[in-house]
Design a protein around this motif. Structure first.
Motif, PDB file in Angstrom:
ATOM      1  N   ASP A 177       0.825  -1.211   0.000  1.00  0.00           N
ATOM      2  CA  ASP A 177       0.000   0.000   0.000  1.00  0.00           C
ATOM      3  C   ASP A 177       0.858   1.260   0.000  1.00  0.00           C
ATOM      4  O   ASP A 177       0.513   2.257  -0.654  1.00  0.00           O
ATOM      5  N   LYS A 178       1.963   1.228   0.750  1.00  0.00           N
ATOM      6  CA  LYS A 178       2.868   2.382   0.742  1.00  0.00           C
ATOM      7  C   LYS A 178       3.422   2.615  -0.661  1.00  0.00           C
ATOM      8  O   LYS A 178       3.446   3.751  -1.165  1.00  0.00           O
ATOM      9  N   ALA A 179       3.895   1.543  -1.284  1.00  0.00           N
ATOM     10  CA  ALA A 179       4.485   1.668  -2.616  1.00  0.00           C
ATOM     11  C   ALA A 179       3.455   2.175  -3.617  1.00  0.00           C
ATOM     12  O   ALA A 179       3.755   3.037  -4.463  1.00  0.00           O
ATOM     13  N   ALA A 180       2.227   1.673  -3.544  1.00  0.00           N
ATOM     14  CA  ALA A 180       1.182   2.112  -4.469  1.00  0.00           C
ATOM     15  C   ALA A 180       0.841   3.583  -4.257  1.00  0.00           C
ATOM     16  O   ALA A 180       0.649   4.346  -5.221  1.00  0.00           O
ATOM     17  N   ARG A 181       0.778   3.996  -2.992  1.00  0.00           N
ATOM     18  CA  ARG A 181       0.451   5.390  -2.681  1.00  0.00           C
ATOM     19  C   ARG A 181       1.527   6.337  -3.204  1.00  0.00           C
ATOM     20  O   ARG A 181       1.236   7.387  -3.805  1.00  0.00           O
ATOM     21  N   LEU A 182       2.794   5.984  -2.981  1.00  0.00           N
ATOM     22  CA  LEU A 182       3.880   6.856  -3.428  1.00  0.00           C
ATOM     23  C   LEU A 182       4.068   6.786  -4.936  1.00  0.00           C
ATOM     24  O   LEU A 182       4.482   7.774  -5.564  1.00  0.00           O
ATOM     25  N   ALA A 183       3.784   5.634  -5.539  1.00  0.00           N
ATOM     26  CA  ALA A 183       3.858   5.521  -6.999  1.00  0.00           C
ATOM     27  C   ALA A 183       2.845   6.464  -7.650  1.00  0.00           C
ATOM     28  O   ALA A 183       3.124   7.084  -8.691  1.00  0.00           O
ATOM     29  N   LYS A 184       1.658   6.557  -7.063  1.00  0.00           N
ATOM     30  CA  LYS A 184       0.650   7.484  -7.581  1.00  0.00           C
ATOM     31  C   LYS A 184       1.163   8.916  -7.539  1.00  0.00           C
ATOM     32  O   LYS A 184       0.976   9.691  -8.496  1.00  0.00           O
ATOM     33  N   ASP A 227       6.900   3.822 -11.132  1.00  0.00           N
ATOM     34  CA  ASP A 227       5.588   4.463 -11.085  1.00  0.00           C
ATOM     35  C   ASP A 227       4.430   3.472 -11.095  1.00  0.00           C
ATOM     36  O   ASP A 227       3.266   3.862 -10.949  1.00  0.00           O
ATOM     37  N   ASP A 228       4.711   2.181 -11.263  1.00  0.00           N
ATOM     38  CA  ASP A 228       3.659   1.171 -11.157  1.00  0.00           C
ATOM     39  C   ASP A 228       3.668   0.466  -9.801  1.00  0.00           C
ATOM     40  O   ASP A 228       2.942  -0.505  -9.590  1.00  0.00           O
ATOM     41  N   GLY A 229       4.516   0.964  -8.876  1.00  0.00           N
ATOM     42  CA  GLY A 229       4.562   0.405  -7.530  1.00  0.00           C
ATOM     43  C   GLY A 229       5.613  -0.663  -7.317  1.00  0.00           C
ATOM     44  O   GLY A 229       5.814  -1.122  -6.186  1.00  0.00           O
ATOM     45  N   ARG A 230       6.304  -1.085  -8.382  1.00  0.00           N
ATOM     46  CA  ARG A 230       7.382  -2.065  -8.215  1.00  0.00           C
ATOM     47  C   ARG A 230       8.564  -1.415  -7.496  1.00  0.00           C
ATOM     48  O   ARG A 230       8.853  -0.230  -7.685  1.00  0.00           O
ATOM     49  N   LEU A 289       8.644  12.799   3.760  1.00  0.00           N
ATOM     50  CA  LEU A 289       7.480  13.405   4.420  1.00  0.00           C
ATOM     51  C   LEU A 289       6.443  12.366   4.835  1.00  0.00           C
ATOM     52  O   LEU A 289       5.948  12.407   5.979  1.00  0.00           O
ATOM     53  N   PRO A 290       6.060  11.422   3.976  1.00  0.00           N
ATOM     54  CA  PRO A 290       5.122  10.393   4.436  1.00  0.00           C
ATOM     55  C   PRO A 290       5.640   9.628   5.658  1.00  0.00           C
ATOM     56  O   PRO A 290       4.869   9.277   6.553  1.00  0.00           O
TER      57      PRO A 290
END
Length: 586
Positions: A177-184, A227-230, A289-290
């Motif tokens: 979820d962290k990776a997906a949020r930051l990828a967005k 940018d795809d969360g990988r 920051l996150p």
């Protein structure tokens, strides 16, 4: 567990090691060489392999820099280390330089009009080198193989300690979820990837912890967040719950990136930036920051860790009160006793930094680290300053208390009370959103300033969640404009230091609360919740200097300490704590 390494350094080793380095510099055709206290990750703590500054000069402070020329070698330190550096280095061959007054580039420019300055591209950031290039017109700054490594015969190997998973109950959010949020967020910035070079950023993102450096539970890894969360990881091979690609593949992976790439030029090594010269670099670090904005699970973990740590501190302070009058306690004995109290919780992973245990005049050395050579016996009546913390799976602690050990010097008590006023001012503060440390720092200093006193360090630093005890980007200092946001944890630690006499510092950790509008007001305001639960020595307070609101805050704080910590300690310590937390009287 981090593997300790004892390095042999003293003022006597400085001259021969400096001579060997200069011979290597000559062989490489260098007129100067830069020796920072840094590693490829720009962390505050470094592994034994990266202790080049200490190996060369003998100086062991947490921040410093050496510039070596053929005829001079400057050791740059800030106000925290003015006394320490003169005790640790050979001033016949090294010249201490006040980093706050004289910048490295200006110092070098006065001594070198032309020539070649060598630097290790893994140990310096693009922002740092750009600043030096601006100051050194006509001088070549050349990336080279590290000259210290070439002459350090018994240099340790790179760390590769096992990596463990950080439980979701403490992390509060899955790595996916962290990776997906930051990828967005990367996609919103138009970036195809971000290169992460800070170990705590990588550890937080992937919910992992390690032991590659002392006191900070992180592994030395580099990461590429796509940018795809990988997430691709690069580092030394070791047991781990994540897949790690060998460092030999890192260069190729960087060169294969396309489009815009996020990279923080203030913390990434030059070596990485050079491998991205084919893409547009966005100067951005997406994790800091996150990570600084603690979620509900991380905040609750911090509260739990501080209750546990507060109980250990209470047991320690009760012991210290009974043992100090003997005149037989040493600073090292105090360090050992405090760590034993924390270990008795059976939940301590490590201390969060090397304990500062300064009696009398040693307390005036801001970042004093007791050694066998400097160890003093505590003289009853002296002030005793202890700055310490613990690393627990649910949180990181950092607390400083200054204690009386006998009859109190009125002058010291006055200074202590002024420091306490500043600490209370920050604790009680309400402020509008958008303000940072530079806007608030003066409020902690105002009582001291009114008496003509000050302190040569920031009022507070950010703190991680079972990560670094010093965490950016936020800080409570006149140099920081990063706006405080809910969930950020900071220290609140004003002080006063009288050289040759005593040091005073009072430190609590605080967390920024969600904004609320005070009764009768019309604007929402942020505020702090105090996390640390340890009594403040009432014997050192001059009550007439405190206002009614300050006294109310102190009495309320002590009532809370007793209520939350009292049930967790031994009967003997409970009695001591009850007296220590009694309401303040004139």
């Amino acid at each position: 567990m981090f593997q300790s390494f004892e390095m042999s350094t003293s003022p006597d080793t400085g001259a021969p090691r400096l001579a060997a380095l200069r011979a290597e510099m000559a062989a490489q055709g260098l007129d100067a060489f830069l020796v920072p206290r840094a590693d490829a990750h720009q962390g505050e703590n470094v592994a034994p392999r990266d202790e080049r500054l200490a190996w060369l000069t003998g100086f062991t402070g947490s921040a410093g820099f050496c510039v070596v020329l053929a005829g001079e070698a400057g050791v740059f330190i800030d106000g925290r280390y003015t006394l320490q550096v003169r005790n640790q280095v050979d001033t016949e061959v090294f010249t201490p330089v006040d980093w706050t007054e004289i910048q490295v580039g200006d110092w070098l420019a006065e001594r070198l009009e032309t020539g070649v300055v060598g630097f290790d591209p893994w140990l310096h950031t693009p922002a740092e080198i750009a600043k030096l290039e601006k100051a050194l017109d006509g001088v070549e700054l050349r990336p080279v193989a590290n000259a210290v490594d070439a002459v350090w015969e018994d240099q340790p190997q790179p760390p590769a300690e096992p990596i463990v998973e950080h439980p979701l109950e403490f992390a509060g959010e899955s790595a996916a979820d962290k990776a997906a949020r930051l990828a967005k967020e990367l996609r919103e910035k138009g970036a195809a990837a971000a290169v992460l070079t800070l170990p705590d950023s990588v550890a937080w993102l992937l919910n992992i912890r390690g032991a590659d450096i002392a006191r900070t539970p992180v592994p030395h890894l580099f990461a590429i967040l796509h940018d795809d969360g990988r997430v691709d990881l690069f580092g030394q091979p070791r047991p781990a719950p994540v897949e790690i690609t060998l460092m030999a593949e890192f260069e190729g992976a960087l060169k294969a990136l396309q489009g815009k790439v996020a990279l923080h030029k203030g913390t990434a090594p030059v070596w990485v930036a050079e491998r991205l010269d084919h893409v547009e670099i966005v100067d951005h670090e997406p994790v800091r920051l996150p990570k600084a904005r603690k979620n509900a699970a991380e905040i609750e973990g911090a509260r739990t860790a501080h209750r546990r740590d507060g109980a250990a501190m209470a047991e320690f302070l009760c012991w210290l009160d009974s043992a100090a009058p003997s005149g037989e306690l040493t600073e090292i004995a105090i360090v050992k006793e405090l760590e034993a109290r924390r270990r008795a919780t059976n939940q301590l992973k490590d201390i969060s930094f090397e304990t500062i245990s300064g009696s009398g005049p040693n307390g005036a050395i801001v970042h004093y680290r007791v050694t066998e050579q400097s160890d003093r016996t505590l003289v009853p009546g002296e002030l005793m300053l202890v700055d310490s913390g613990g690393q627990y799976a649910d949180g990181t602690t950092d607390v400083t208390r200054t204690m009386a050990t006998g009859p109190v010097d009125p002058d010291a008590a006055r200074a202590f009370t002024l420091v306490l006023e500043g600490m209370i001012a920050i604790s009680r503060l309400r402020w509008p959103e958008g303000l940072g440390g530079a806007h608030l720092d003066a409020l902690a200093r105002a009582p001291l300033w009114s008496a003509g006193f000050d302190y040569a360090h920031g009022t507070g630093h950010g703190v991680g969640a079972y990560l670094g005890v010093h965490e950016g980007p936020q800080s409570l200092s006149r140099r920081s404009t990063v706006a405080f946001e809910p969930g950020m944890i900071l220290s609140n630690e004003p002080g006063y230091y009288r050289e040759g006499a005593f040091g005073i510092r009072i430190e609590n950790l605080v967390v920024v609360e969600e904004p609320t509008t005070p009764e009768g007001g019309d604007q929402p305001m942020l505020s702090f919740e105090t996390l640390t639960l340890v009594p403040i020595d009432r014997r050192l307070i001059q009550p007439h200097l405190l206002g009614a609101a300050e006294r109310d805050w102190l009495d309320s704080y002590h009532a809370r300490v007793l209520a939350e910590i009292g049930p967790l300690v031994s009967p003997e310590t409970r009695d001591w704590l009850t007296a220590a937390c009694a309401p303040l009287t004139d």
